[in-house]
Design a protein around this motif. Structure first.
Motif, PDB file in Angstrom:
ATOM      1  N   GLY A  37      58.773  98.234  60.243  1.00  0.00           N
ATOM      2  CA  GLY A  37      57.606  98.122  61.106  1.00  0.00           C
ATOM      3  C   GLY A  37      57.501  96.809  61.852  1.00  0.00           C
ATOM      4  N   GLY A  38      58.594  96.051  61.919  1.00  0.00           N
ATOM      5  CA  GLY A  38      58.566  94.732  62.530  1.00  0.00           C
ATOM      6  C   GLY A  38      58.885  94.708  64.017  1.00  0.00           C
ATOM      7  N   VAL A  39      58.860  93.496  64.565  1.00  0.00           N
ATOM      8  CA  VAL A  39      59.195  93.237  65.968  1.00  0.00           C
ATOM      9  C   VAL A  39      60.556  92.559  66.005  1.00  0.00           C
ATOM     10  CG1 VAL A  39      58.515  92.093  68.106  1.00  0.00           C
ATOM     11  CG2 VAL A  39      56.748  92.940  66.526  1.00  0.00           C
ATOM     12  N   TRP A  40      61.500  93.186  66.682  1.00  0.00           N
ATOM     13  CA  TRP A  40      62.843  92.612  66.828  1.00  0.00           C
ATOM     14  C   TRP A  40      62.983  92.054  68.232  1.00  0.00           C
ATOM     15  CZ3 TRP A  40      67.564  95.604  68.734  1.00  0.00           C
ATOM     16  CH2 TRP A  40      68.695  94.755  68.748  1.00  0.00           C
ATOM     17  N   GLY A  41      63.319  90.774  68.322  1.00  0.00           N
ATOM     18  CA  GLY A  41      63.554  90.144  69.608  1.00  0.00           C
ATOM     19  C   GLY A  41      65.036  90.015  69.890  1.00  0.00           C
ATOM     20  N   ILE A  42      65.439  90.309  71.138  1.00  0.00           N
ATOM     21  CA  ILE A  42      66.851  90.230  71.496  1.00  0.00           C
ATOM     22  C   ILE A  42      66.996  89.802  72.946  1.00  0.00           C
ATOM     23  CG2 ILE A  42      66.848  92.715  72.039  1.00  0.00           C
ATOM     24  CD1 ILE A  42      69.861  92.732  71.366  1.00  0.00           C
ATOM     25  N   HIS A  43      68.045  89.024  73.198  1.00  0.00           N
ATOM     26  CA  HIS A  43      68.454  88.682  74.557  1.00  0.00           C
ATOM     27  C   HIS A  43      69.738  89.468  74.832  1.00  0.00           C
ATOM     28  CE1 HIS A  43      65.491  85.495  74.762  1.00  0.00           C
ATOM     29  NE2 HIS A  43      65.941  85.010  73.620  1.00  0.00           N
ATOM     30  N   PRO A  44      69.655  90.581  75.550  1.00  0.00           N
ATOM     31  CA  PRO A  44      70.827  91.450  75.714  1.00  0.00           C
ATOM     32  C   PRO A  44      72.028  90.761  76.357  1.00  0.00           C
ATOM     33  CG  PRO A  44      68.828  92.630  76.332  1.00  0.00           C
ATOM     34  CD  PRO A  44      68.441  91.188  76.140  1.00  0.00           C
ATOM     35  N   GLU A  45      71.812  89.690  77.118  1.00  0.00           N
ATOM     36  CA  GLU A  45      72.956  88.994  77.725  1.00  0.00           C
ATOM     37  C   GLU A  45      73.867  88.391  76.664  1.00  0.00           C
ATOM     38  OE1 GLU A  45      71.462  86.870  81.690  1.00  0.00           O
ATOM     39  OE2 GLU A  45      69.860  87.141  80.205  1.00  0.00           O
ATOM     40  N   GLY A  46      73.316  88.127  75.474  1.00  0.00           N
ATOM     41  CA  GLY A  46      74.131  87.626  74.386  1.00  0.00           C
ATOM     42  C   GLY A  46      74.333  86.123  74.384  1.00  0.00           C
ATOM     43  N   THR A  47      74.074  85.469  75.501  1.00  0.00           N
ATOM     44  CA  THR A  47      74.196  84.016  75.611  1.00  0.00           C
ATOM     45  C   THR A  47      73.322  83.565  76.766  1.00  0.00           C
ATOM     46  OG1 THR A  47      75.774  82.167  75.771  1.00  0.00           O
ATOM     47  CG2 THR A  47      76.150  84.036  77.244  1.00  0.00           C
ATOM     48  N   ARG A  48      73.046  82.268  76.814  1.00  0.00           N
ATOM     49  CA  ARG A  48      72.208  81.758  77.901  1.00  0.00           C
ATOM     50  C   ARG A  48      72.912  81.870  79.248  1.00  0.00           C
ATOM     51  NH1 ARG A  48      71.259  75.956  75.554  1.00  0.00           N
ATOM     52  NH2 ARG A  48      73.067  76.572  74.318  1.00  0.00           N
ATOM     53  N   SER A  49      72.124  82.175  80.263  1.00  0.00           N
ATOM     54  CA  SER A  49      72.673  82.239  81.614  1.00  0.00           C
ATOM     55  C   SER A  49      73.222  80.876  82.013  1.00  0.00           C
ATOM     56  CB  SER A  49      71.578  82.658  82.602  1.00  0.00           C
ATOM     57  OG  SER A  49      72.019  82.500  83.935  1.00  0.00           O
ATOM     58  N   PRO A  50      74.419  80.817  82.582  1.00  0.00           N
ATOM     59  CA  PRO A  50      74.976  79.527  82.985  1.00  0.00           C
ATOM     60  C   PRO A  50      74.350  78.960  84.252  1.00  0.00           C
ATOM     61  CG  PRO A  50      76.466  81.288  83.585  1.00  0.00           C
ATOM     62  CD  PRO A  50      75.373  81.920  82.779  1.00  0.00           C
ATOM     63  N   ASP A  51      73.663  79.797  85.041  1.00  0.00           N
ATOM     64  CA  ASP A  51      73.170  79.316  86.334  1.00  0.00           C
ATOM     65  C   ASP A  51      71.800  79.879  86.715  1.00  0.00           C
ATOM     66  OD1 ASP A  51      73.799  81.961  86.846  1.00  0.00           O
ATOM     67  OD2 ASP A  51      75.568  81.504  88.046  1.00  0.00           O
ATOM     68  N   GLY A  52      71.105  80.470  85.760  1.00  0.00           N
ATOM     69  CA  GLY A  52      69.764  80.980  86.030  1.00  0.00           C
ATOM     70  C   GLY A  52      69.711  82.418  86.477  1.00  0.00           C
ATOM     71  N   ARG A  53      70.837  83.011  86.852  1.00  0.00           N
ATOM     72  CA  ARG A  53      70.852  84.423  87.231  1.00  0.00           C
ATOM     73  C   ARG A  53      70.824  85.300  85.985  1.00  0.00           C
ATOM     74  NH1 ARG A  53      75.876  84.681  91.311  1.00  0.00           N
ATOM     75  NH2 ARG A  53      76.818  83.524  89.573  1.00  0.00           N
ATOM     76  N   VAL A  54      70.543  86.576  86.172  1.00  0.00           N
ATOM     77  CA  VAL A  54      70.526  87.524  85.057  1.00  0.00           C
ATOM     78  C   VAL A  54      71.861  88.254  85.022  1.00  0.00           C
ATOM     79  CG1 VAL A  54      69.417  89.569  84.084  1.00  0.00           C
ATOM     80  CG2 VAL A  54      68.027  87.799  85.185  1.00  0.00           C
ATOM     81  N   TYR A  55      72.517  88.220  83.862  1.00  0.00           N
ATOM     82  CA  TYR A  55      73.864  88.776  83.745  1.00  0.00           C
ATOM     83  C   TYR A  55      73.864  90.121  83.018  1.00  0.00           C
ATOM     84  CZ  TYR A  55      76.076  84.609  85.600  1.00  0.00           C
ATOM     85  OH  TYR A  55      76.486  83.599  86.440  1.00  0.00           O
ATOM     86  N   ARG A  56      74.997  90.768  83.081  1.00  0.00           N
ATOM     87  CA  ARG A  56      75.176  92.088  82.449  1.00  0.00           C
ATOM     88  C   ARG A  56      74.800  92.025  80.974  1.00  0.00           C
ATOM     89  NH1 ARG A  56      80.242  95.948  81.499  1.00  0.00           N
ATOM     90  NH2 ARG A  56      79.567  97.737  82.732  1.00  0.00           N
ATOM     91  N   GLY A  57      74.095  93.040  80.498  1.00  0.00           N
ATOM     92  CA  GLY A  57      73.639  93.058  79.113  1.00  0.00           C
ATOM     93  C   GLY A  57      74.565  93.824  78.187  1.00  0.00           C
ATOM     94  N   ARG A  58      74.553  93.443  76.925  1.00  0.00           N
ATOM     95  CA  ARG A  58      75.219  94.216  75.884  1.00  0.00           C
ATOM     96  C   ARG A  58      74.346  95.429  75.559  1.00  0.00           C
ATOM     97  NH1 ARG A  58      80.226  91.448  75.545  1.00  0.00           N
ATOM     98  NH2 ARG A  58      79.754  89.282  76.076  1.00  0.00           N
ATOM     99  N   THR A  59      74.952  96.459  75.034  1.00  0.00           N
ATOM    100  CA  THR A  59      74.250  97.732  74.874  1.00  0.00           C
ATOM    101  C   THR A  59      73.471  97.851  73.561  1.00  0.00           C
ATOM    102  OG1 THR A  59      76.230  98.766  73.913  1.00  0.00           O
ATOM    103  CG2 THR A  59      75.926  98.935  76.316  1.00  0.00           C
ATOM    104  N   GLY A  60      73.513  96.834  72.716  1.00  0.00           N
ATOM    105  CA  GLY A  60      72.911  96.923  71.389  1.00  0.00           C
ATOM    106  C   GLY A  60      71.437  97.272  71.386  1.00  0.00           C
ATOM    107  N   ALA A  61      70.665  96.709  72.310  1.00  0.00           N
ATOM    108  CA  ALA A  61      69.218  96.963  72.331  1.00  0.00           C
ATOM    109  C   ALA A  61      68.924  98.449  72.541  1.00  0.00           C
ATOM    110  CB  ALA A  61      68.558  96.128  73.427  1.00  0.00           C
TER     111      ALA A  61
END
Length: 222
Positions: free
Chosen positions: A111-135
């Motif tokens: 019953g918890g809240v799971w937080g995830i960043h689908p990119e898997g790592t921080r953006s190197p330049d502020g743009r949004v990158y392709r996400g991993r499919t885990g979420a």
């Protein structure tokens, strides 16, 4: 106890002062029951700002290195991660990825809240990158709703490569929750791409259709 201490006394007030976060759409996060919070990833403090503005406790899967570092920094990281109930996982890929998704499913099944960043790592330049499919895969497996969250400004508070934080306005936009029926692999990929495109649109940044791999400083981040 430690989670509340960090949020309301030790770290939270400083983050509020520095970022003065503007939050939209928080009502989209269910008040109870399992939910996935999926956000773009700009800075190391992204997870802290999400924990700060969410009334519910949020749990992330933290890379195991945070729990095994040596020295003073390692001890501090280990205490923060353990005290806030973060779950250590091996993110090397392969079978480790399956174990990480199993850990996420357990958070939601309780019953918890799971937080995830689908990119898997921080953006190197502020743009949004392709996400991993885990979420999306965990959302399908558990039936938990997924709430997209667009972050802006955290990379200005916590500039990559700099230790000191600085004042800058943080914006956090929560989108409408979505649920996912069982999908085939190509559709999971399509839904993940759609999620990342939505995050890019909500935070006014460009979407890049390949994985972020390493940090290369650039003068522009929009």
């Amino acid at each position: 106890m430690a989670y509340r201490l960090l949020k309301y006394v030790l770290i939270g007030p400083l983050l509020w002062l520095l970022g003065r976060p503007e939050v939209e759409g928080l009502h989209h996060v269910p008040r109870s029951g399992p939910v996935i919070v999926a956000a773009n990833h700009l800075a190391a403090i992204d997870s802290l700002y999400l924990a700060l503005v969410l009334p519910r406790r949020i749990t992330f899967l933290a890379k195991r290195e945070y729990f095994t570092e040596r020295g003073l920094r390692g001890r501090i990281n280990r205490w923060v991660m353990t005290a806030t109930g973060q779950v250590a996982v091996d993110r090397s890929g392969g079978s480790a990825s399956t174990a990480a998704l199993d850990a996420a499913a357990r958070i939601l099944e309780s019953g918890g809240v799971w937080g995830i960043h689908p990119e898997g790592t921080r953006s190197p330049d502020g743009r949004v990158y392709r996400g991993r499919t885990g979420a999306i895969r965990v959302a399908m497996r558990t039936g938990a709703p997924l709430v997209p969250v667009a972050l802006s400004g955290t990379d200005l508070v916590n500039r990559r490569g700099r230790r000191l934080l600085r004042p800058a306005r943080v914006h956090i936009v929560f989108g409408r929750p979505r649920t996912f029926p069982p999908l085939d692999r190509p559709t999971v990929r399509t839904e993940t791409d759609a999620l990342m495109t939505e995050l890019a649109h909500r935070c006014g940044r460009h979407y890049v259709d390949h994985y972020a791999t390493h940090f290369t400083p650039t003068p522009a981040n929009h």
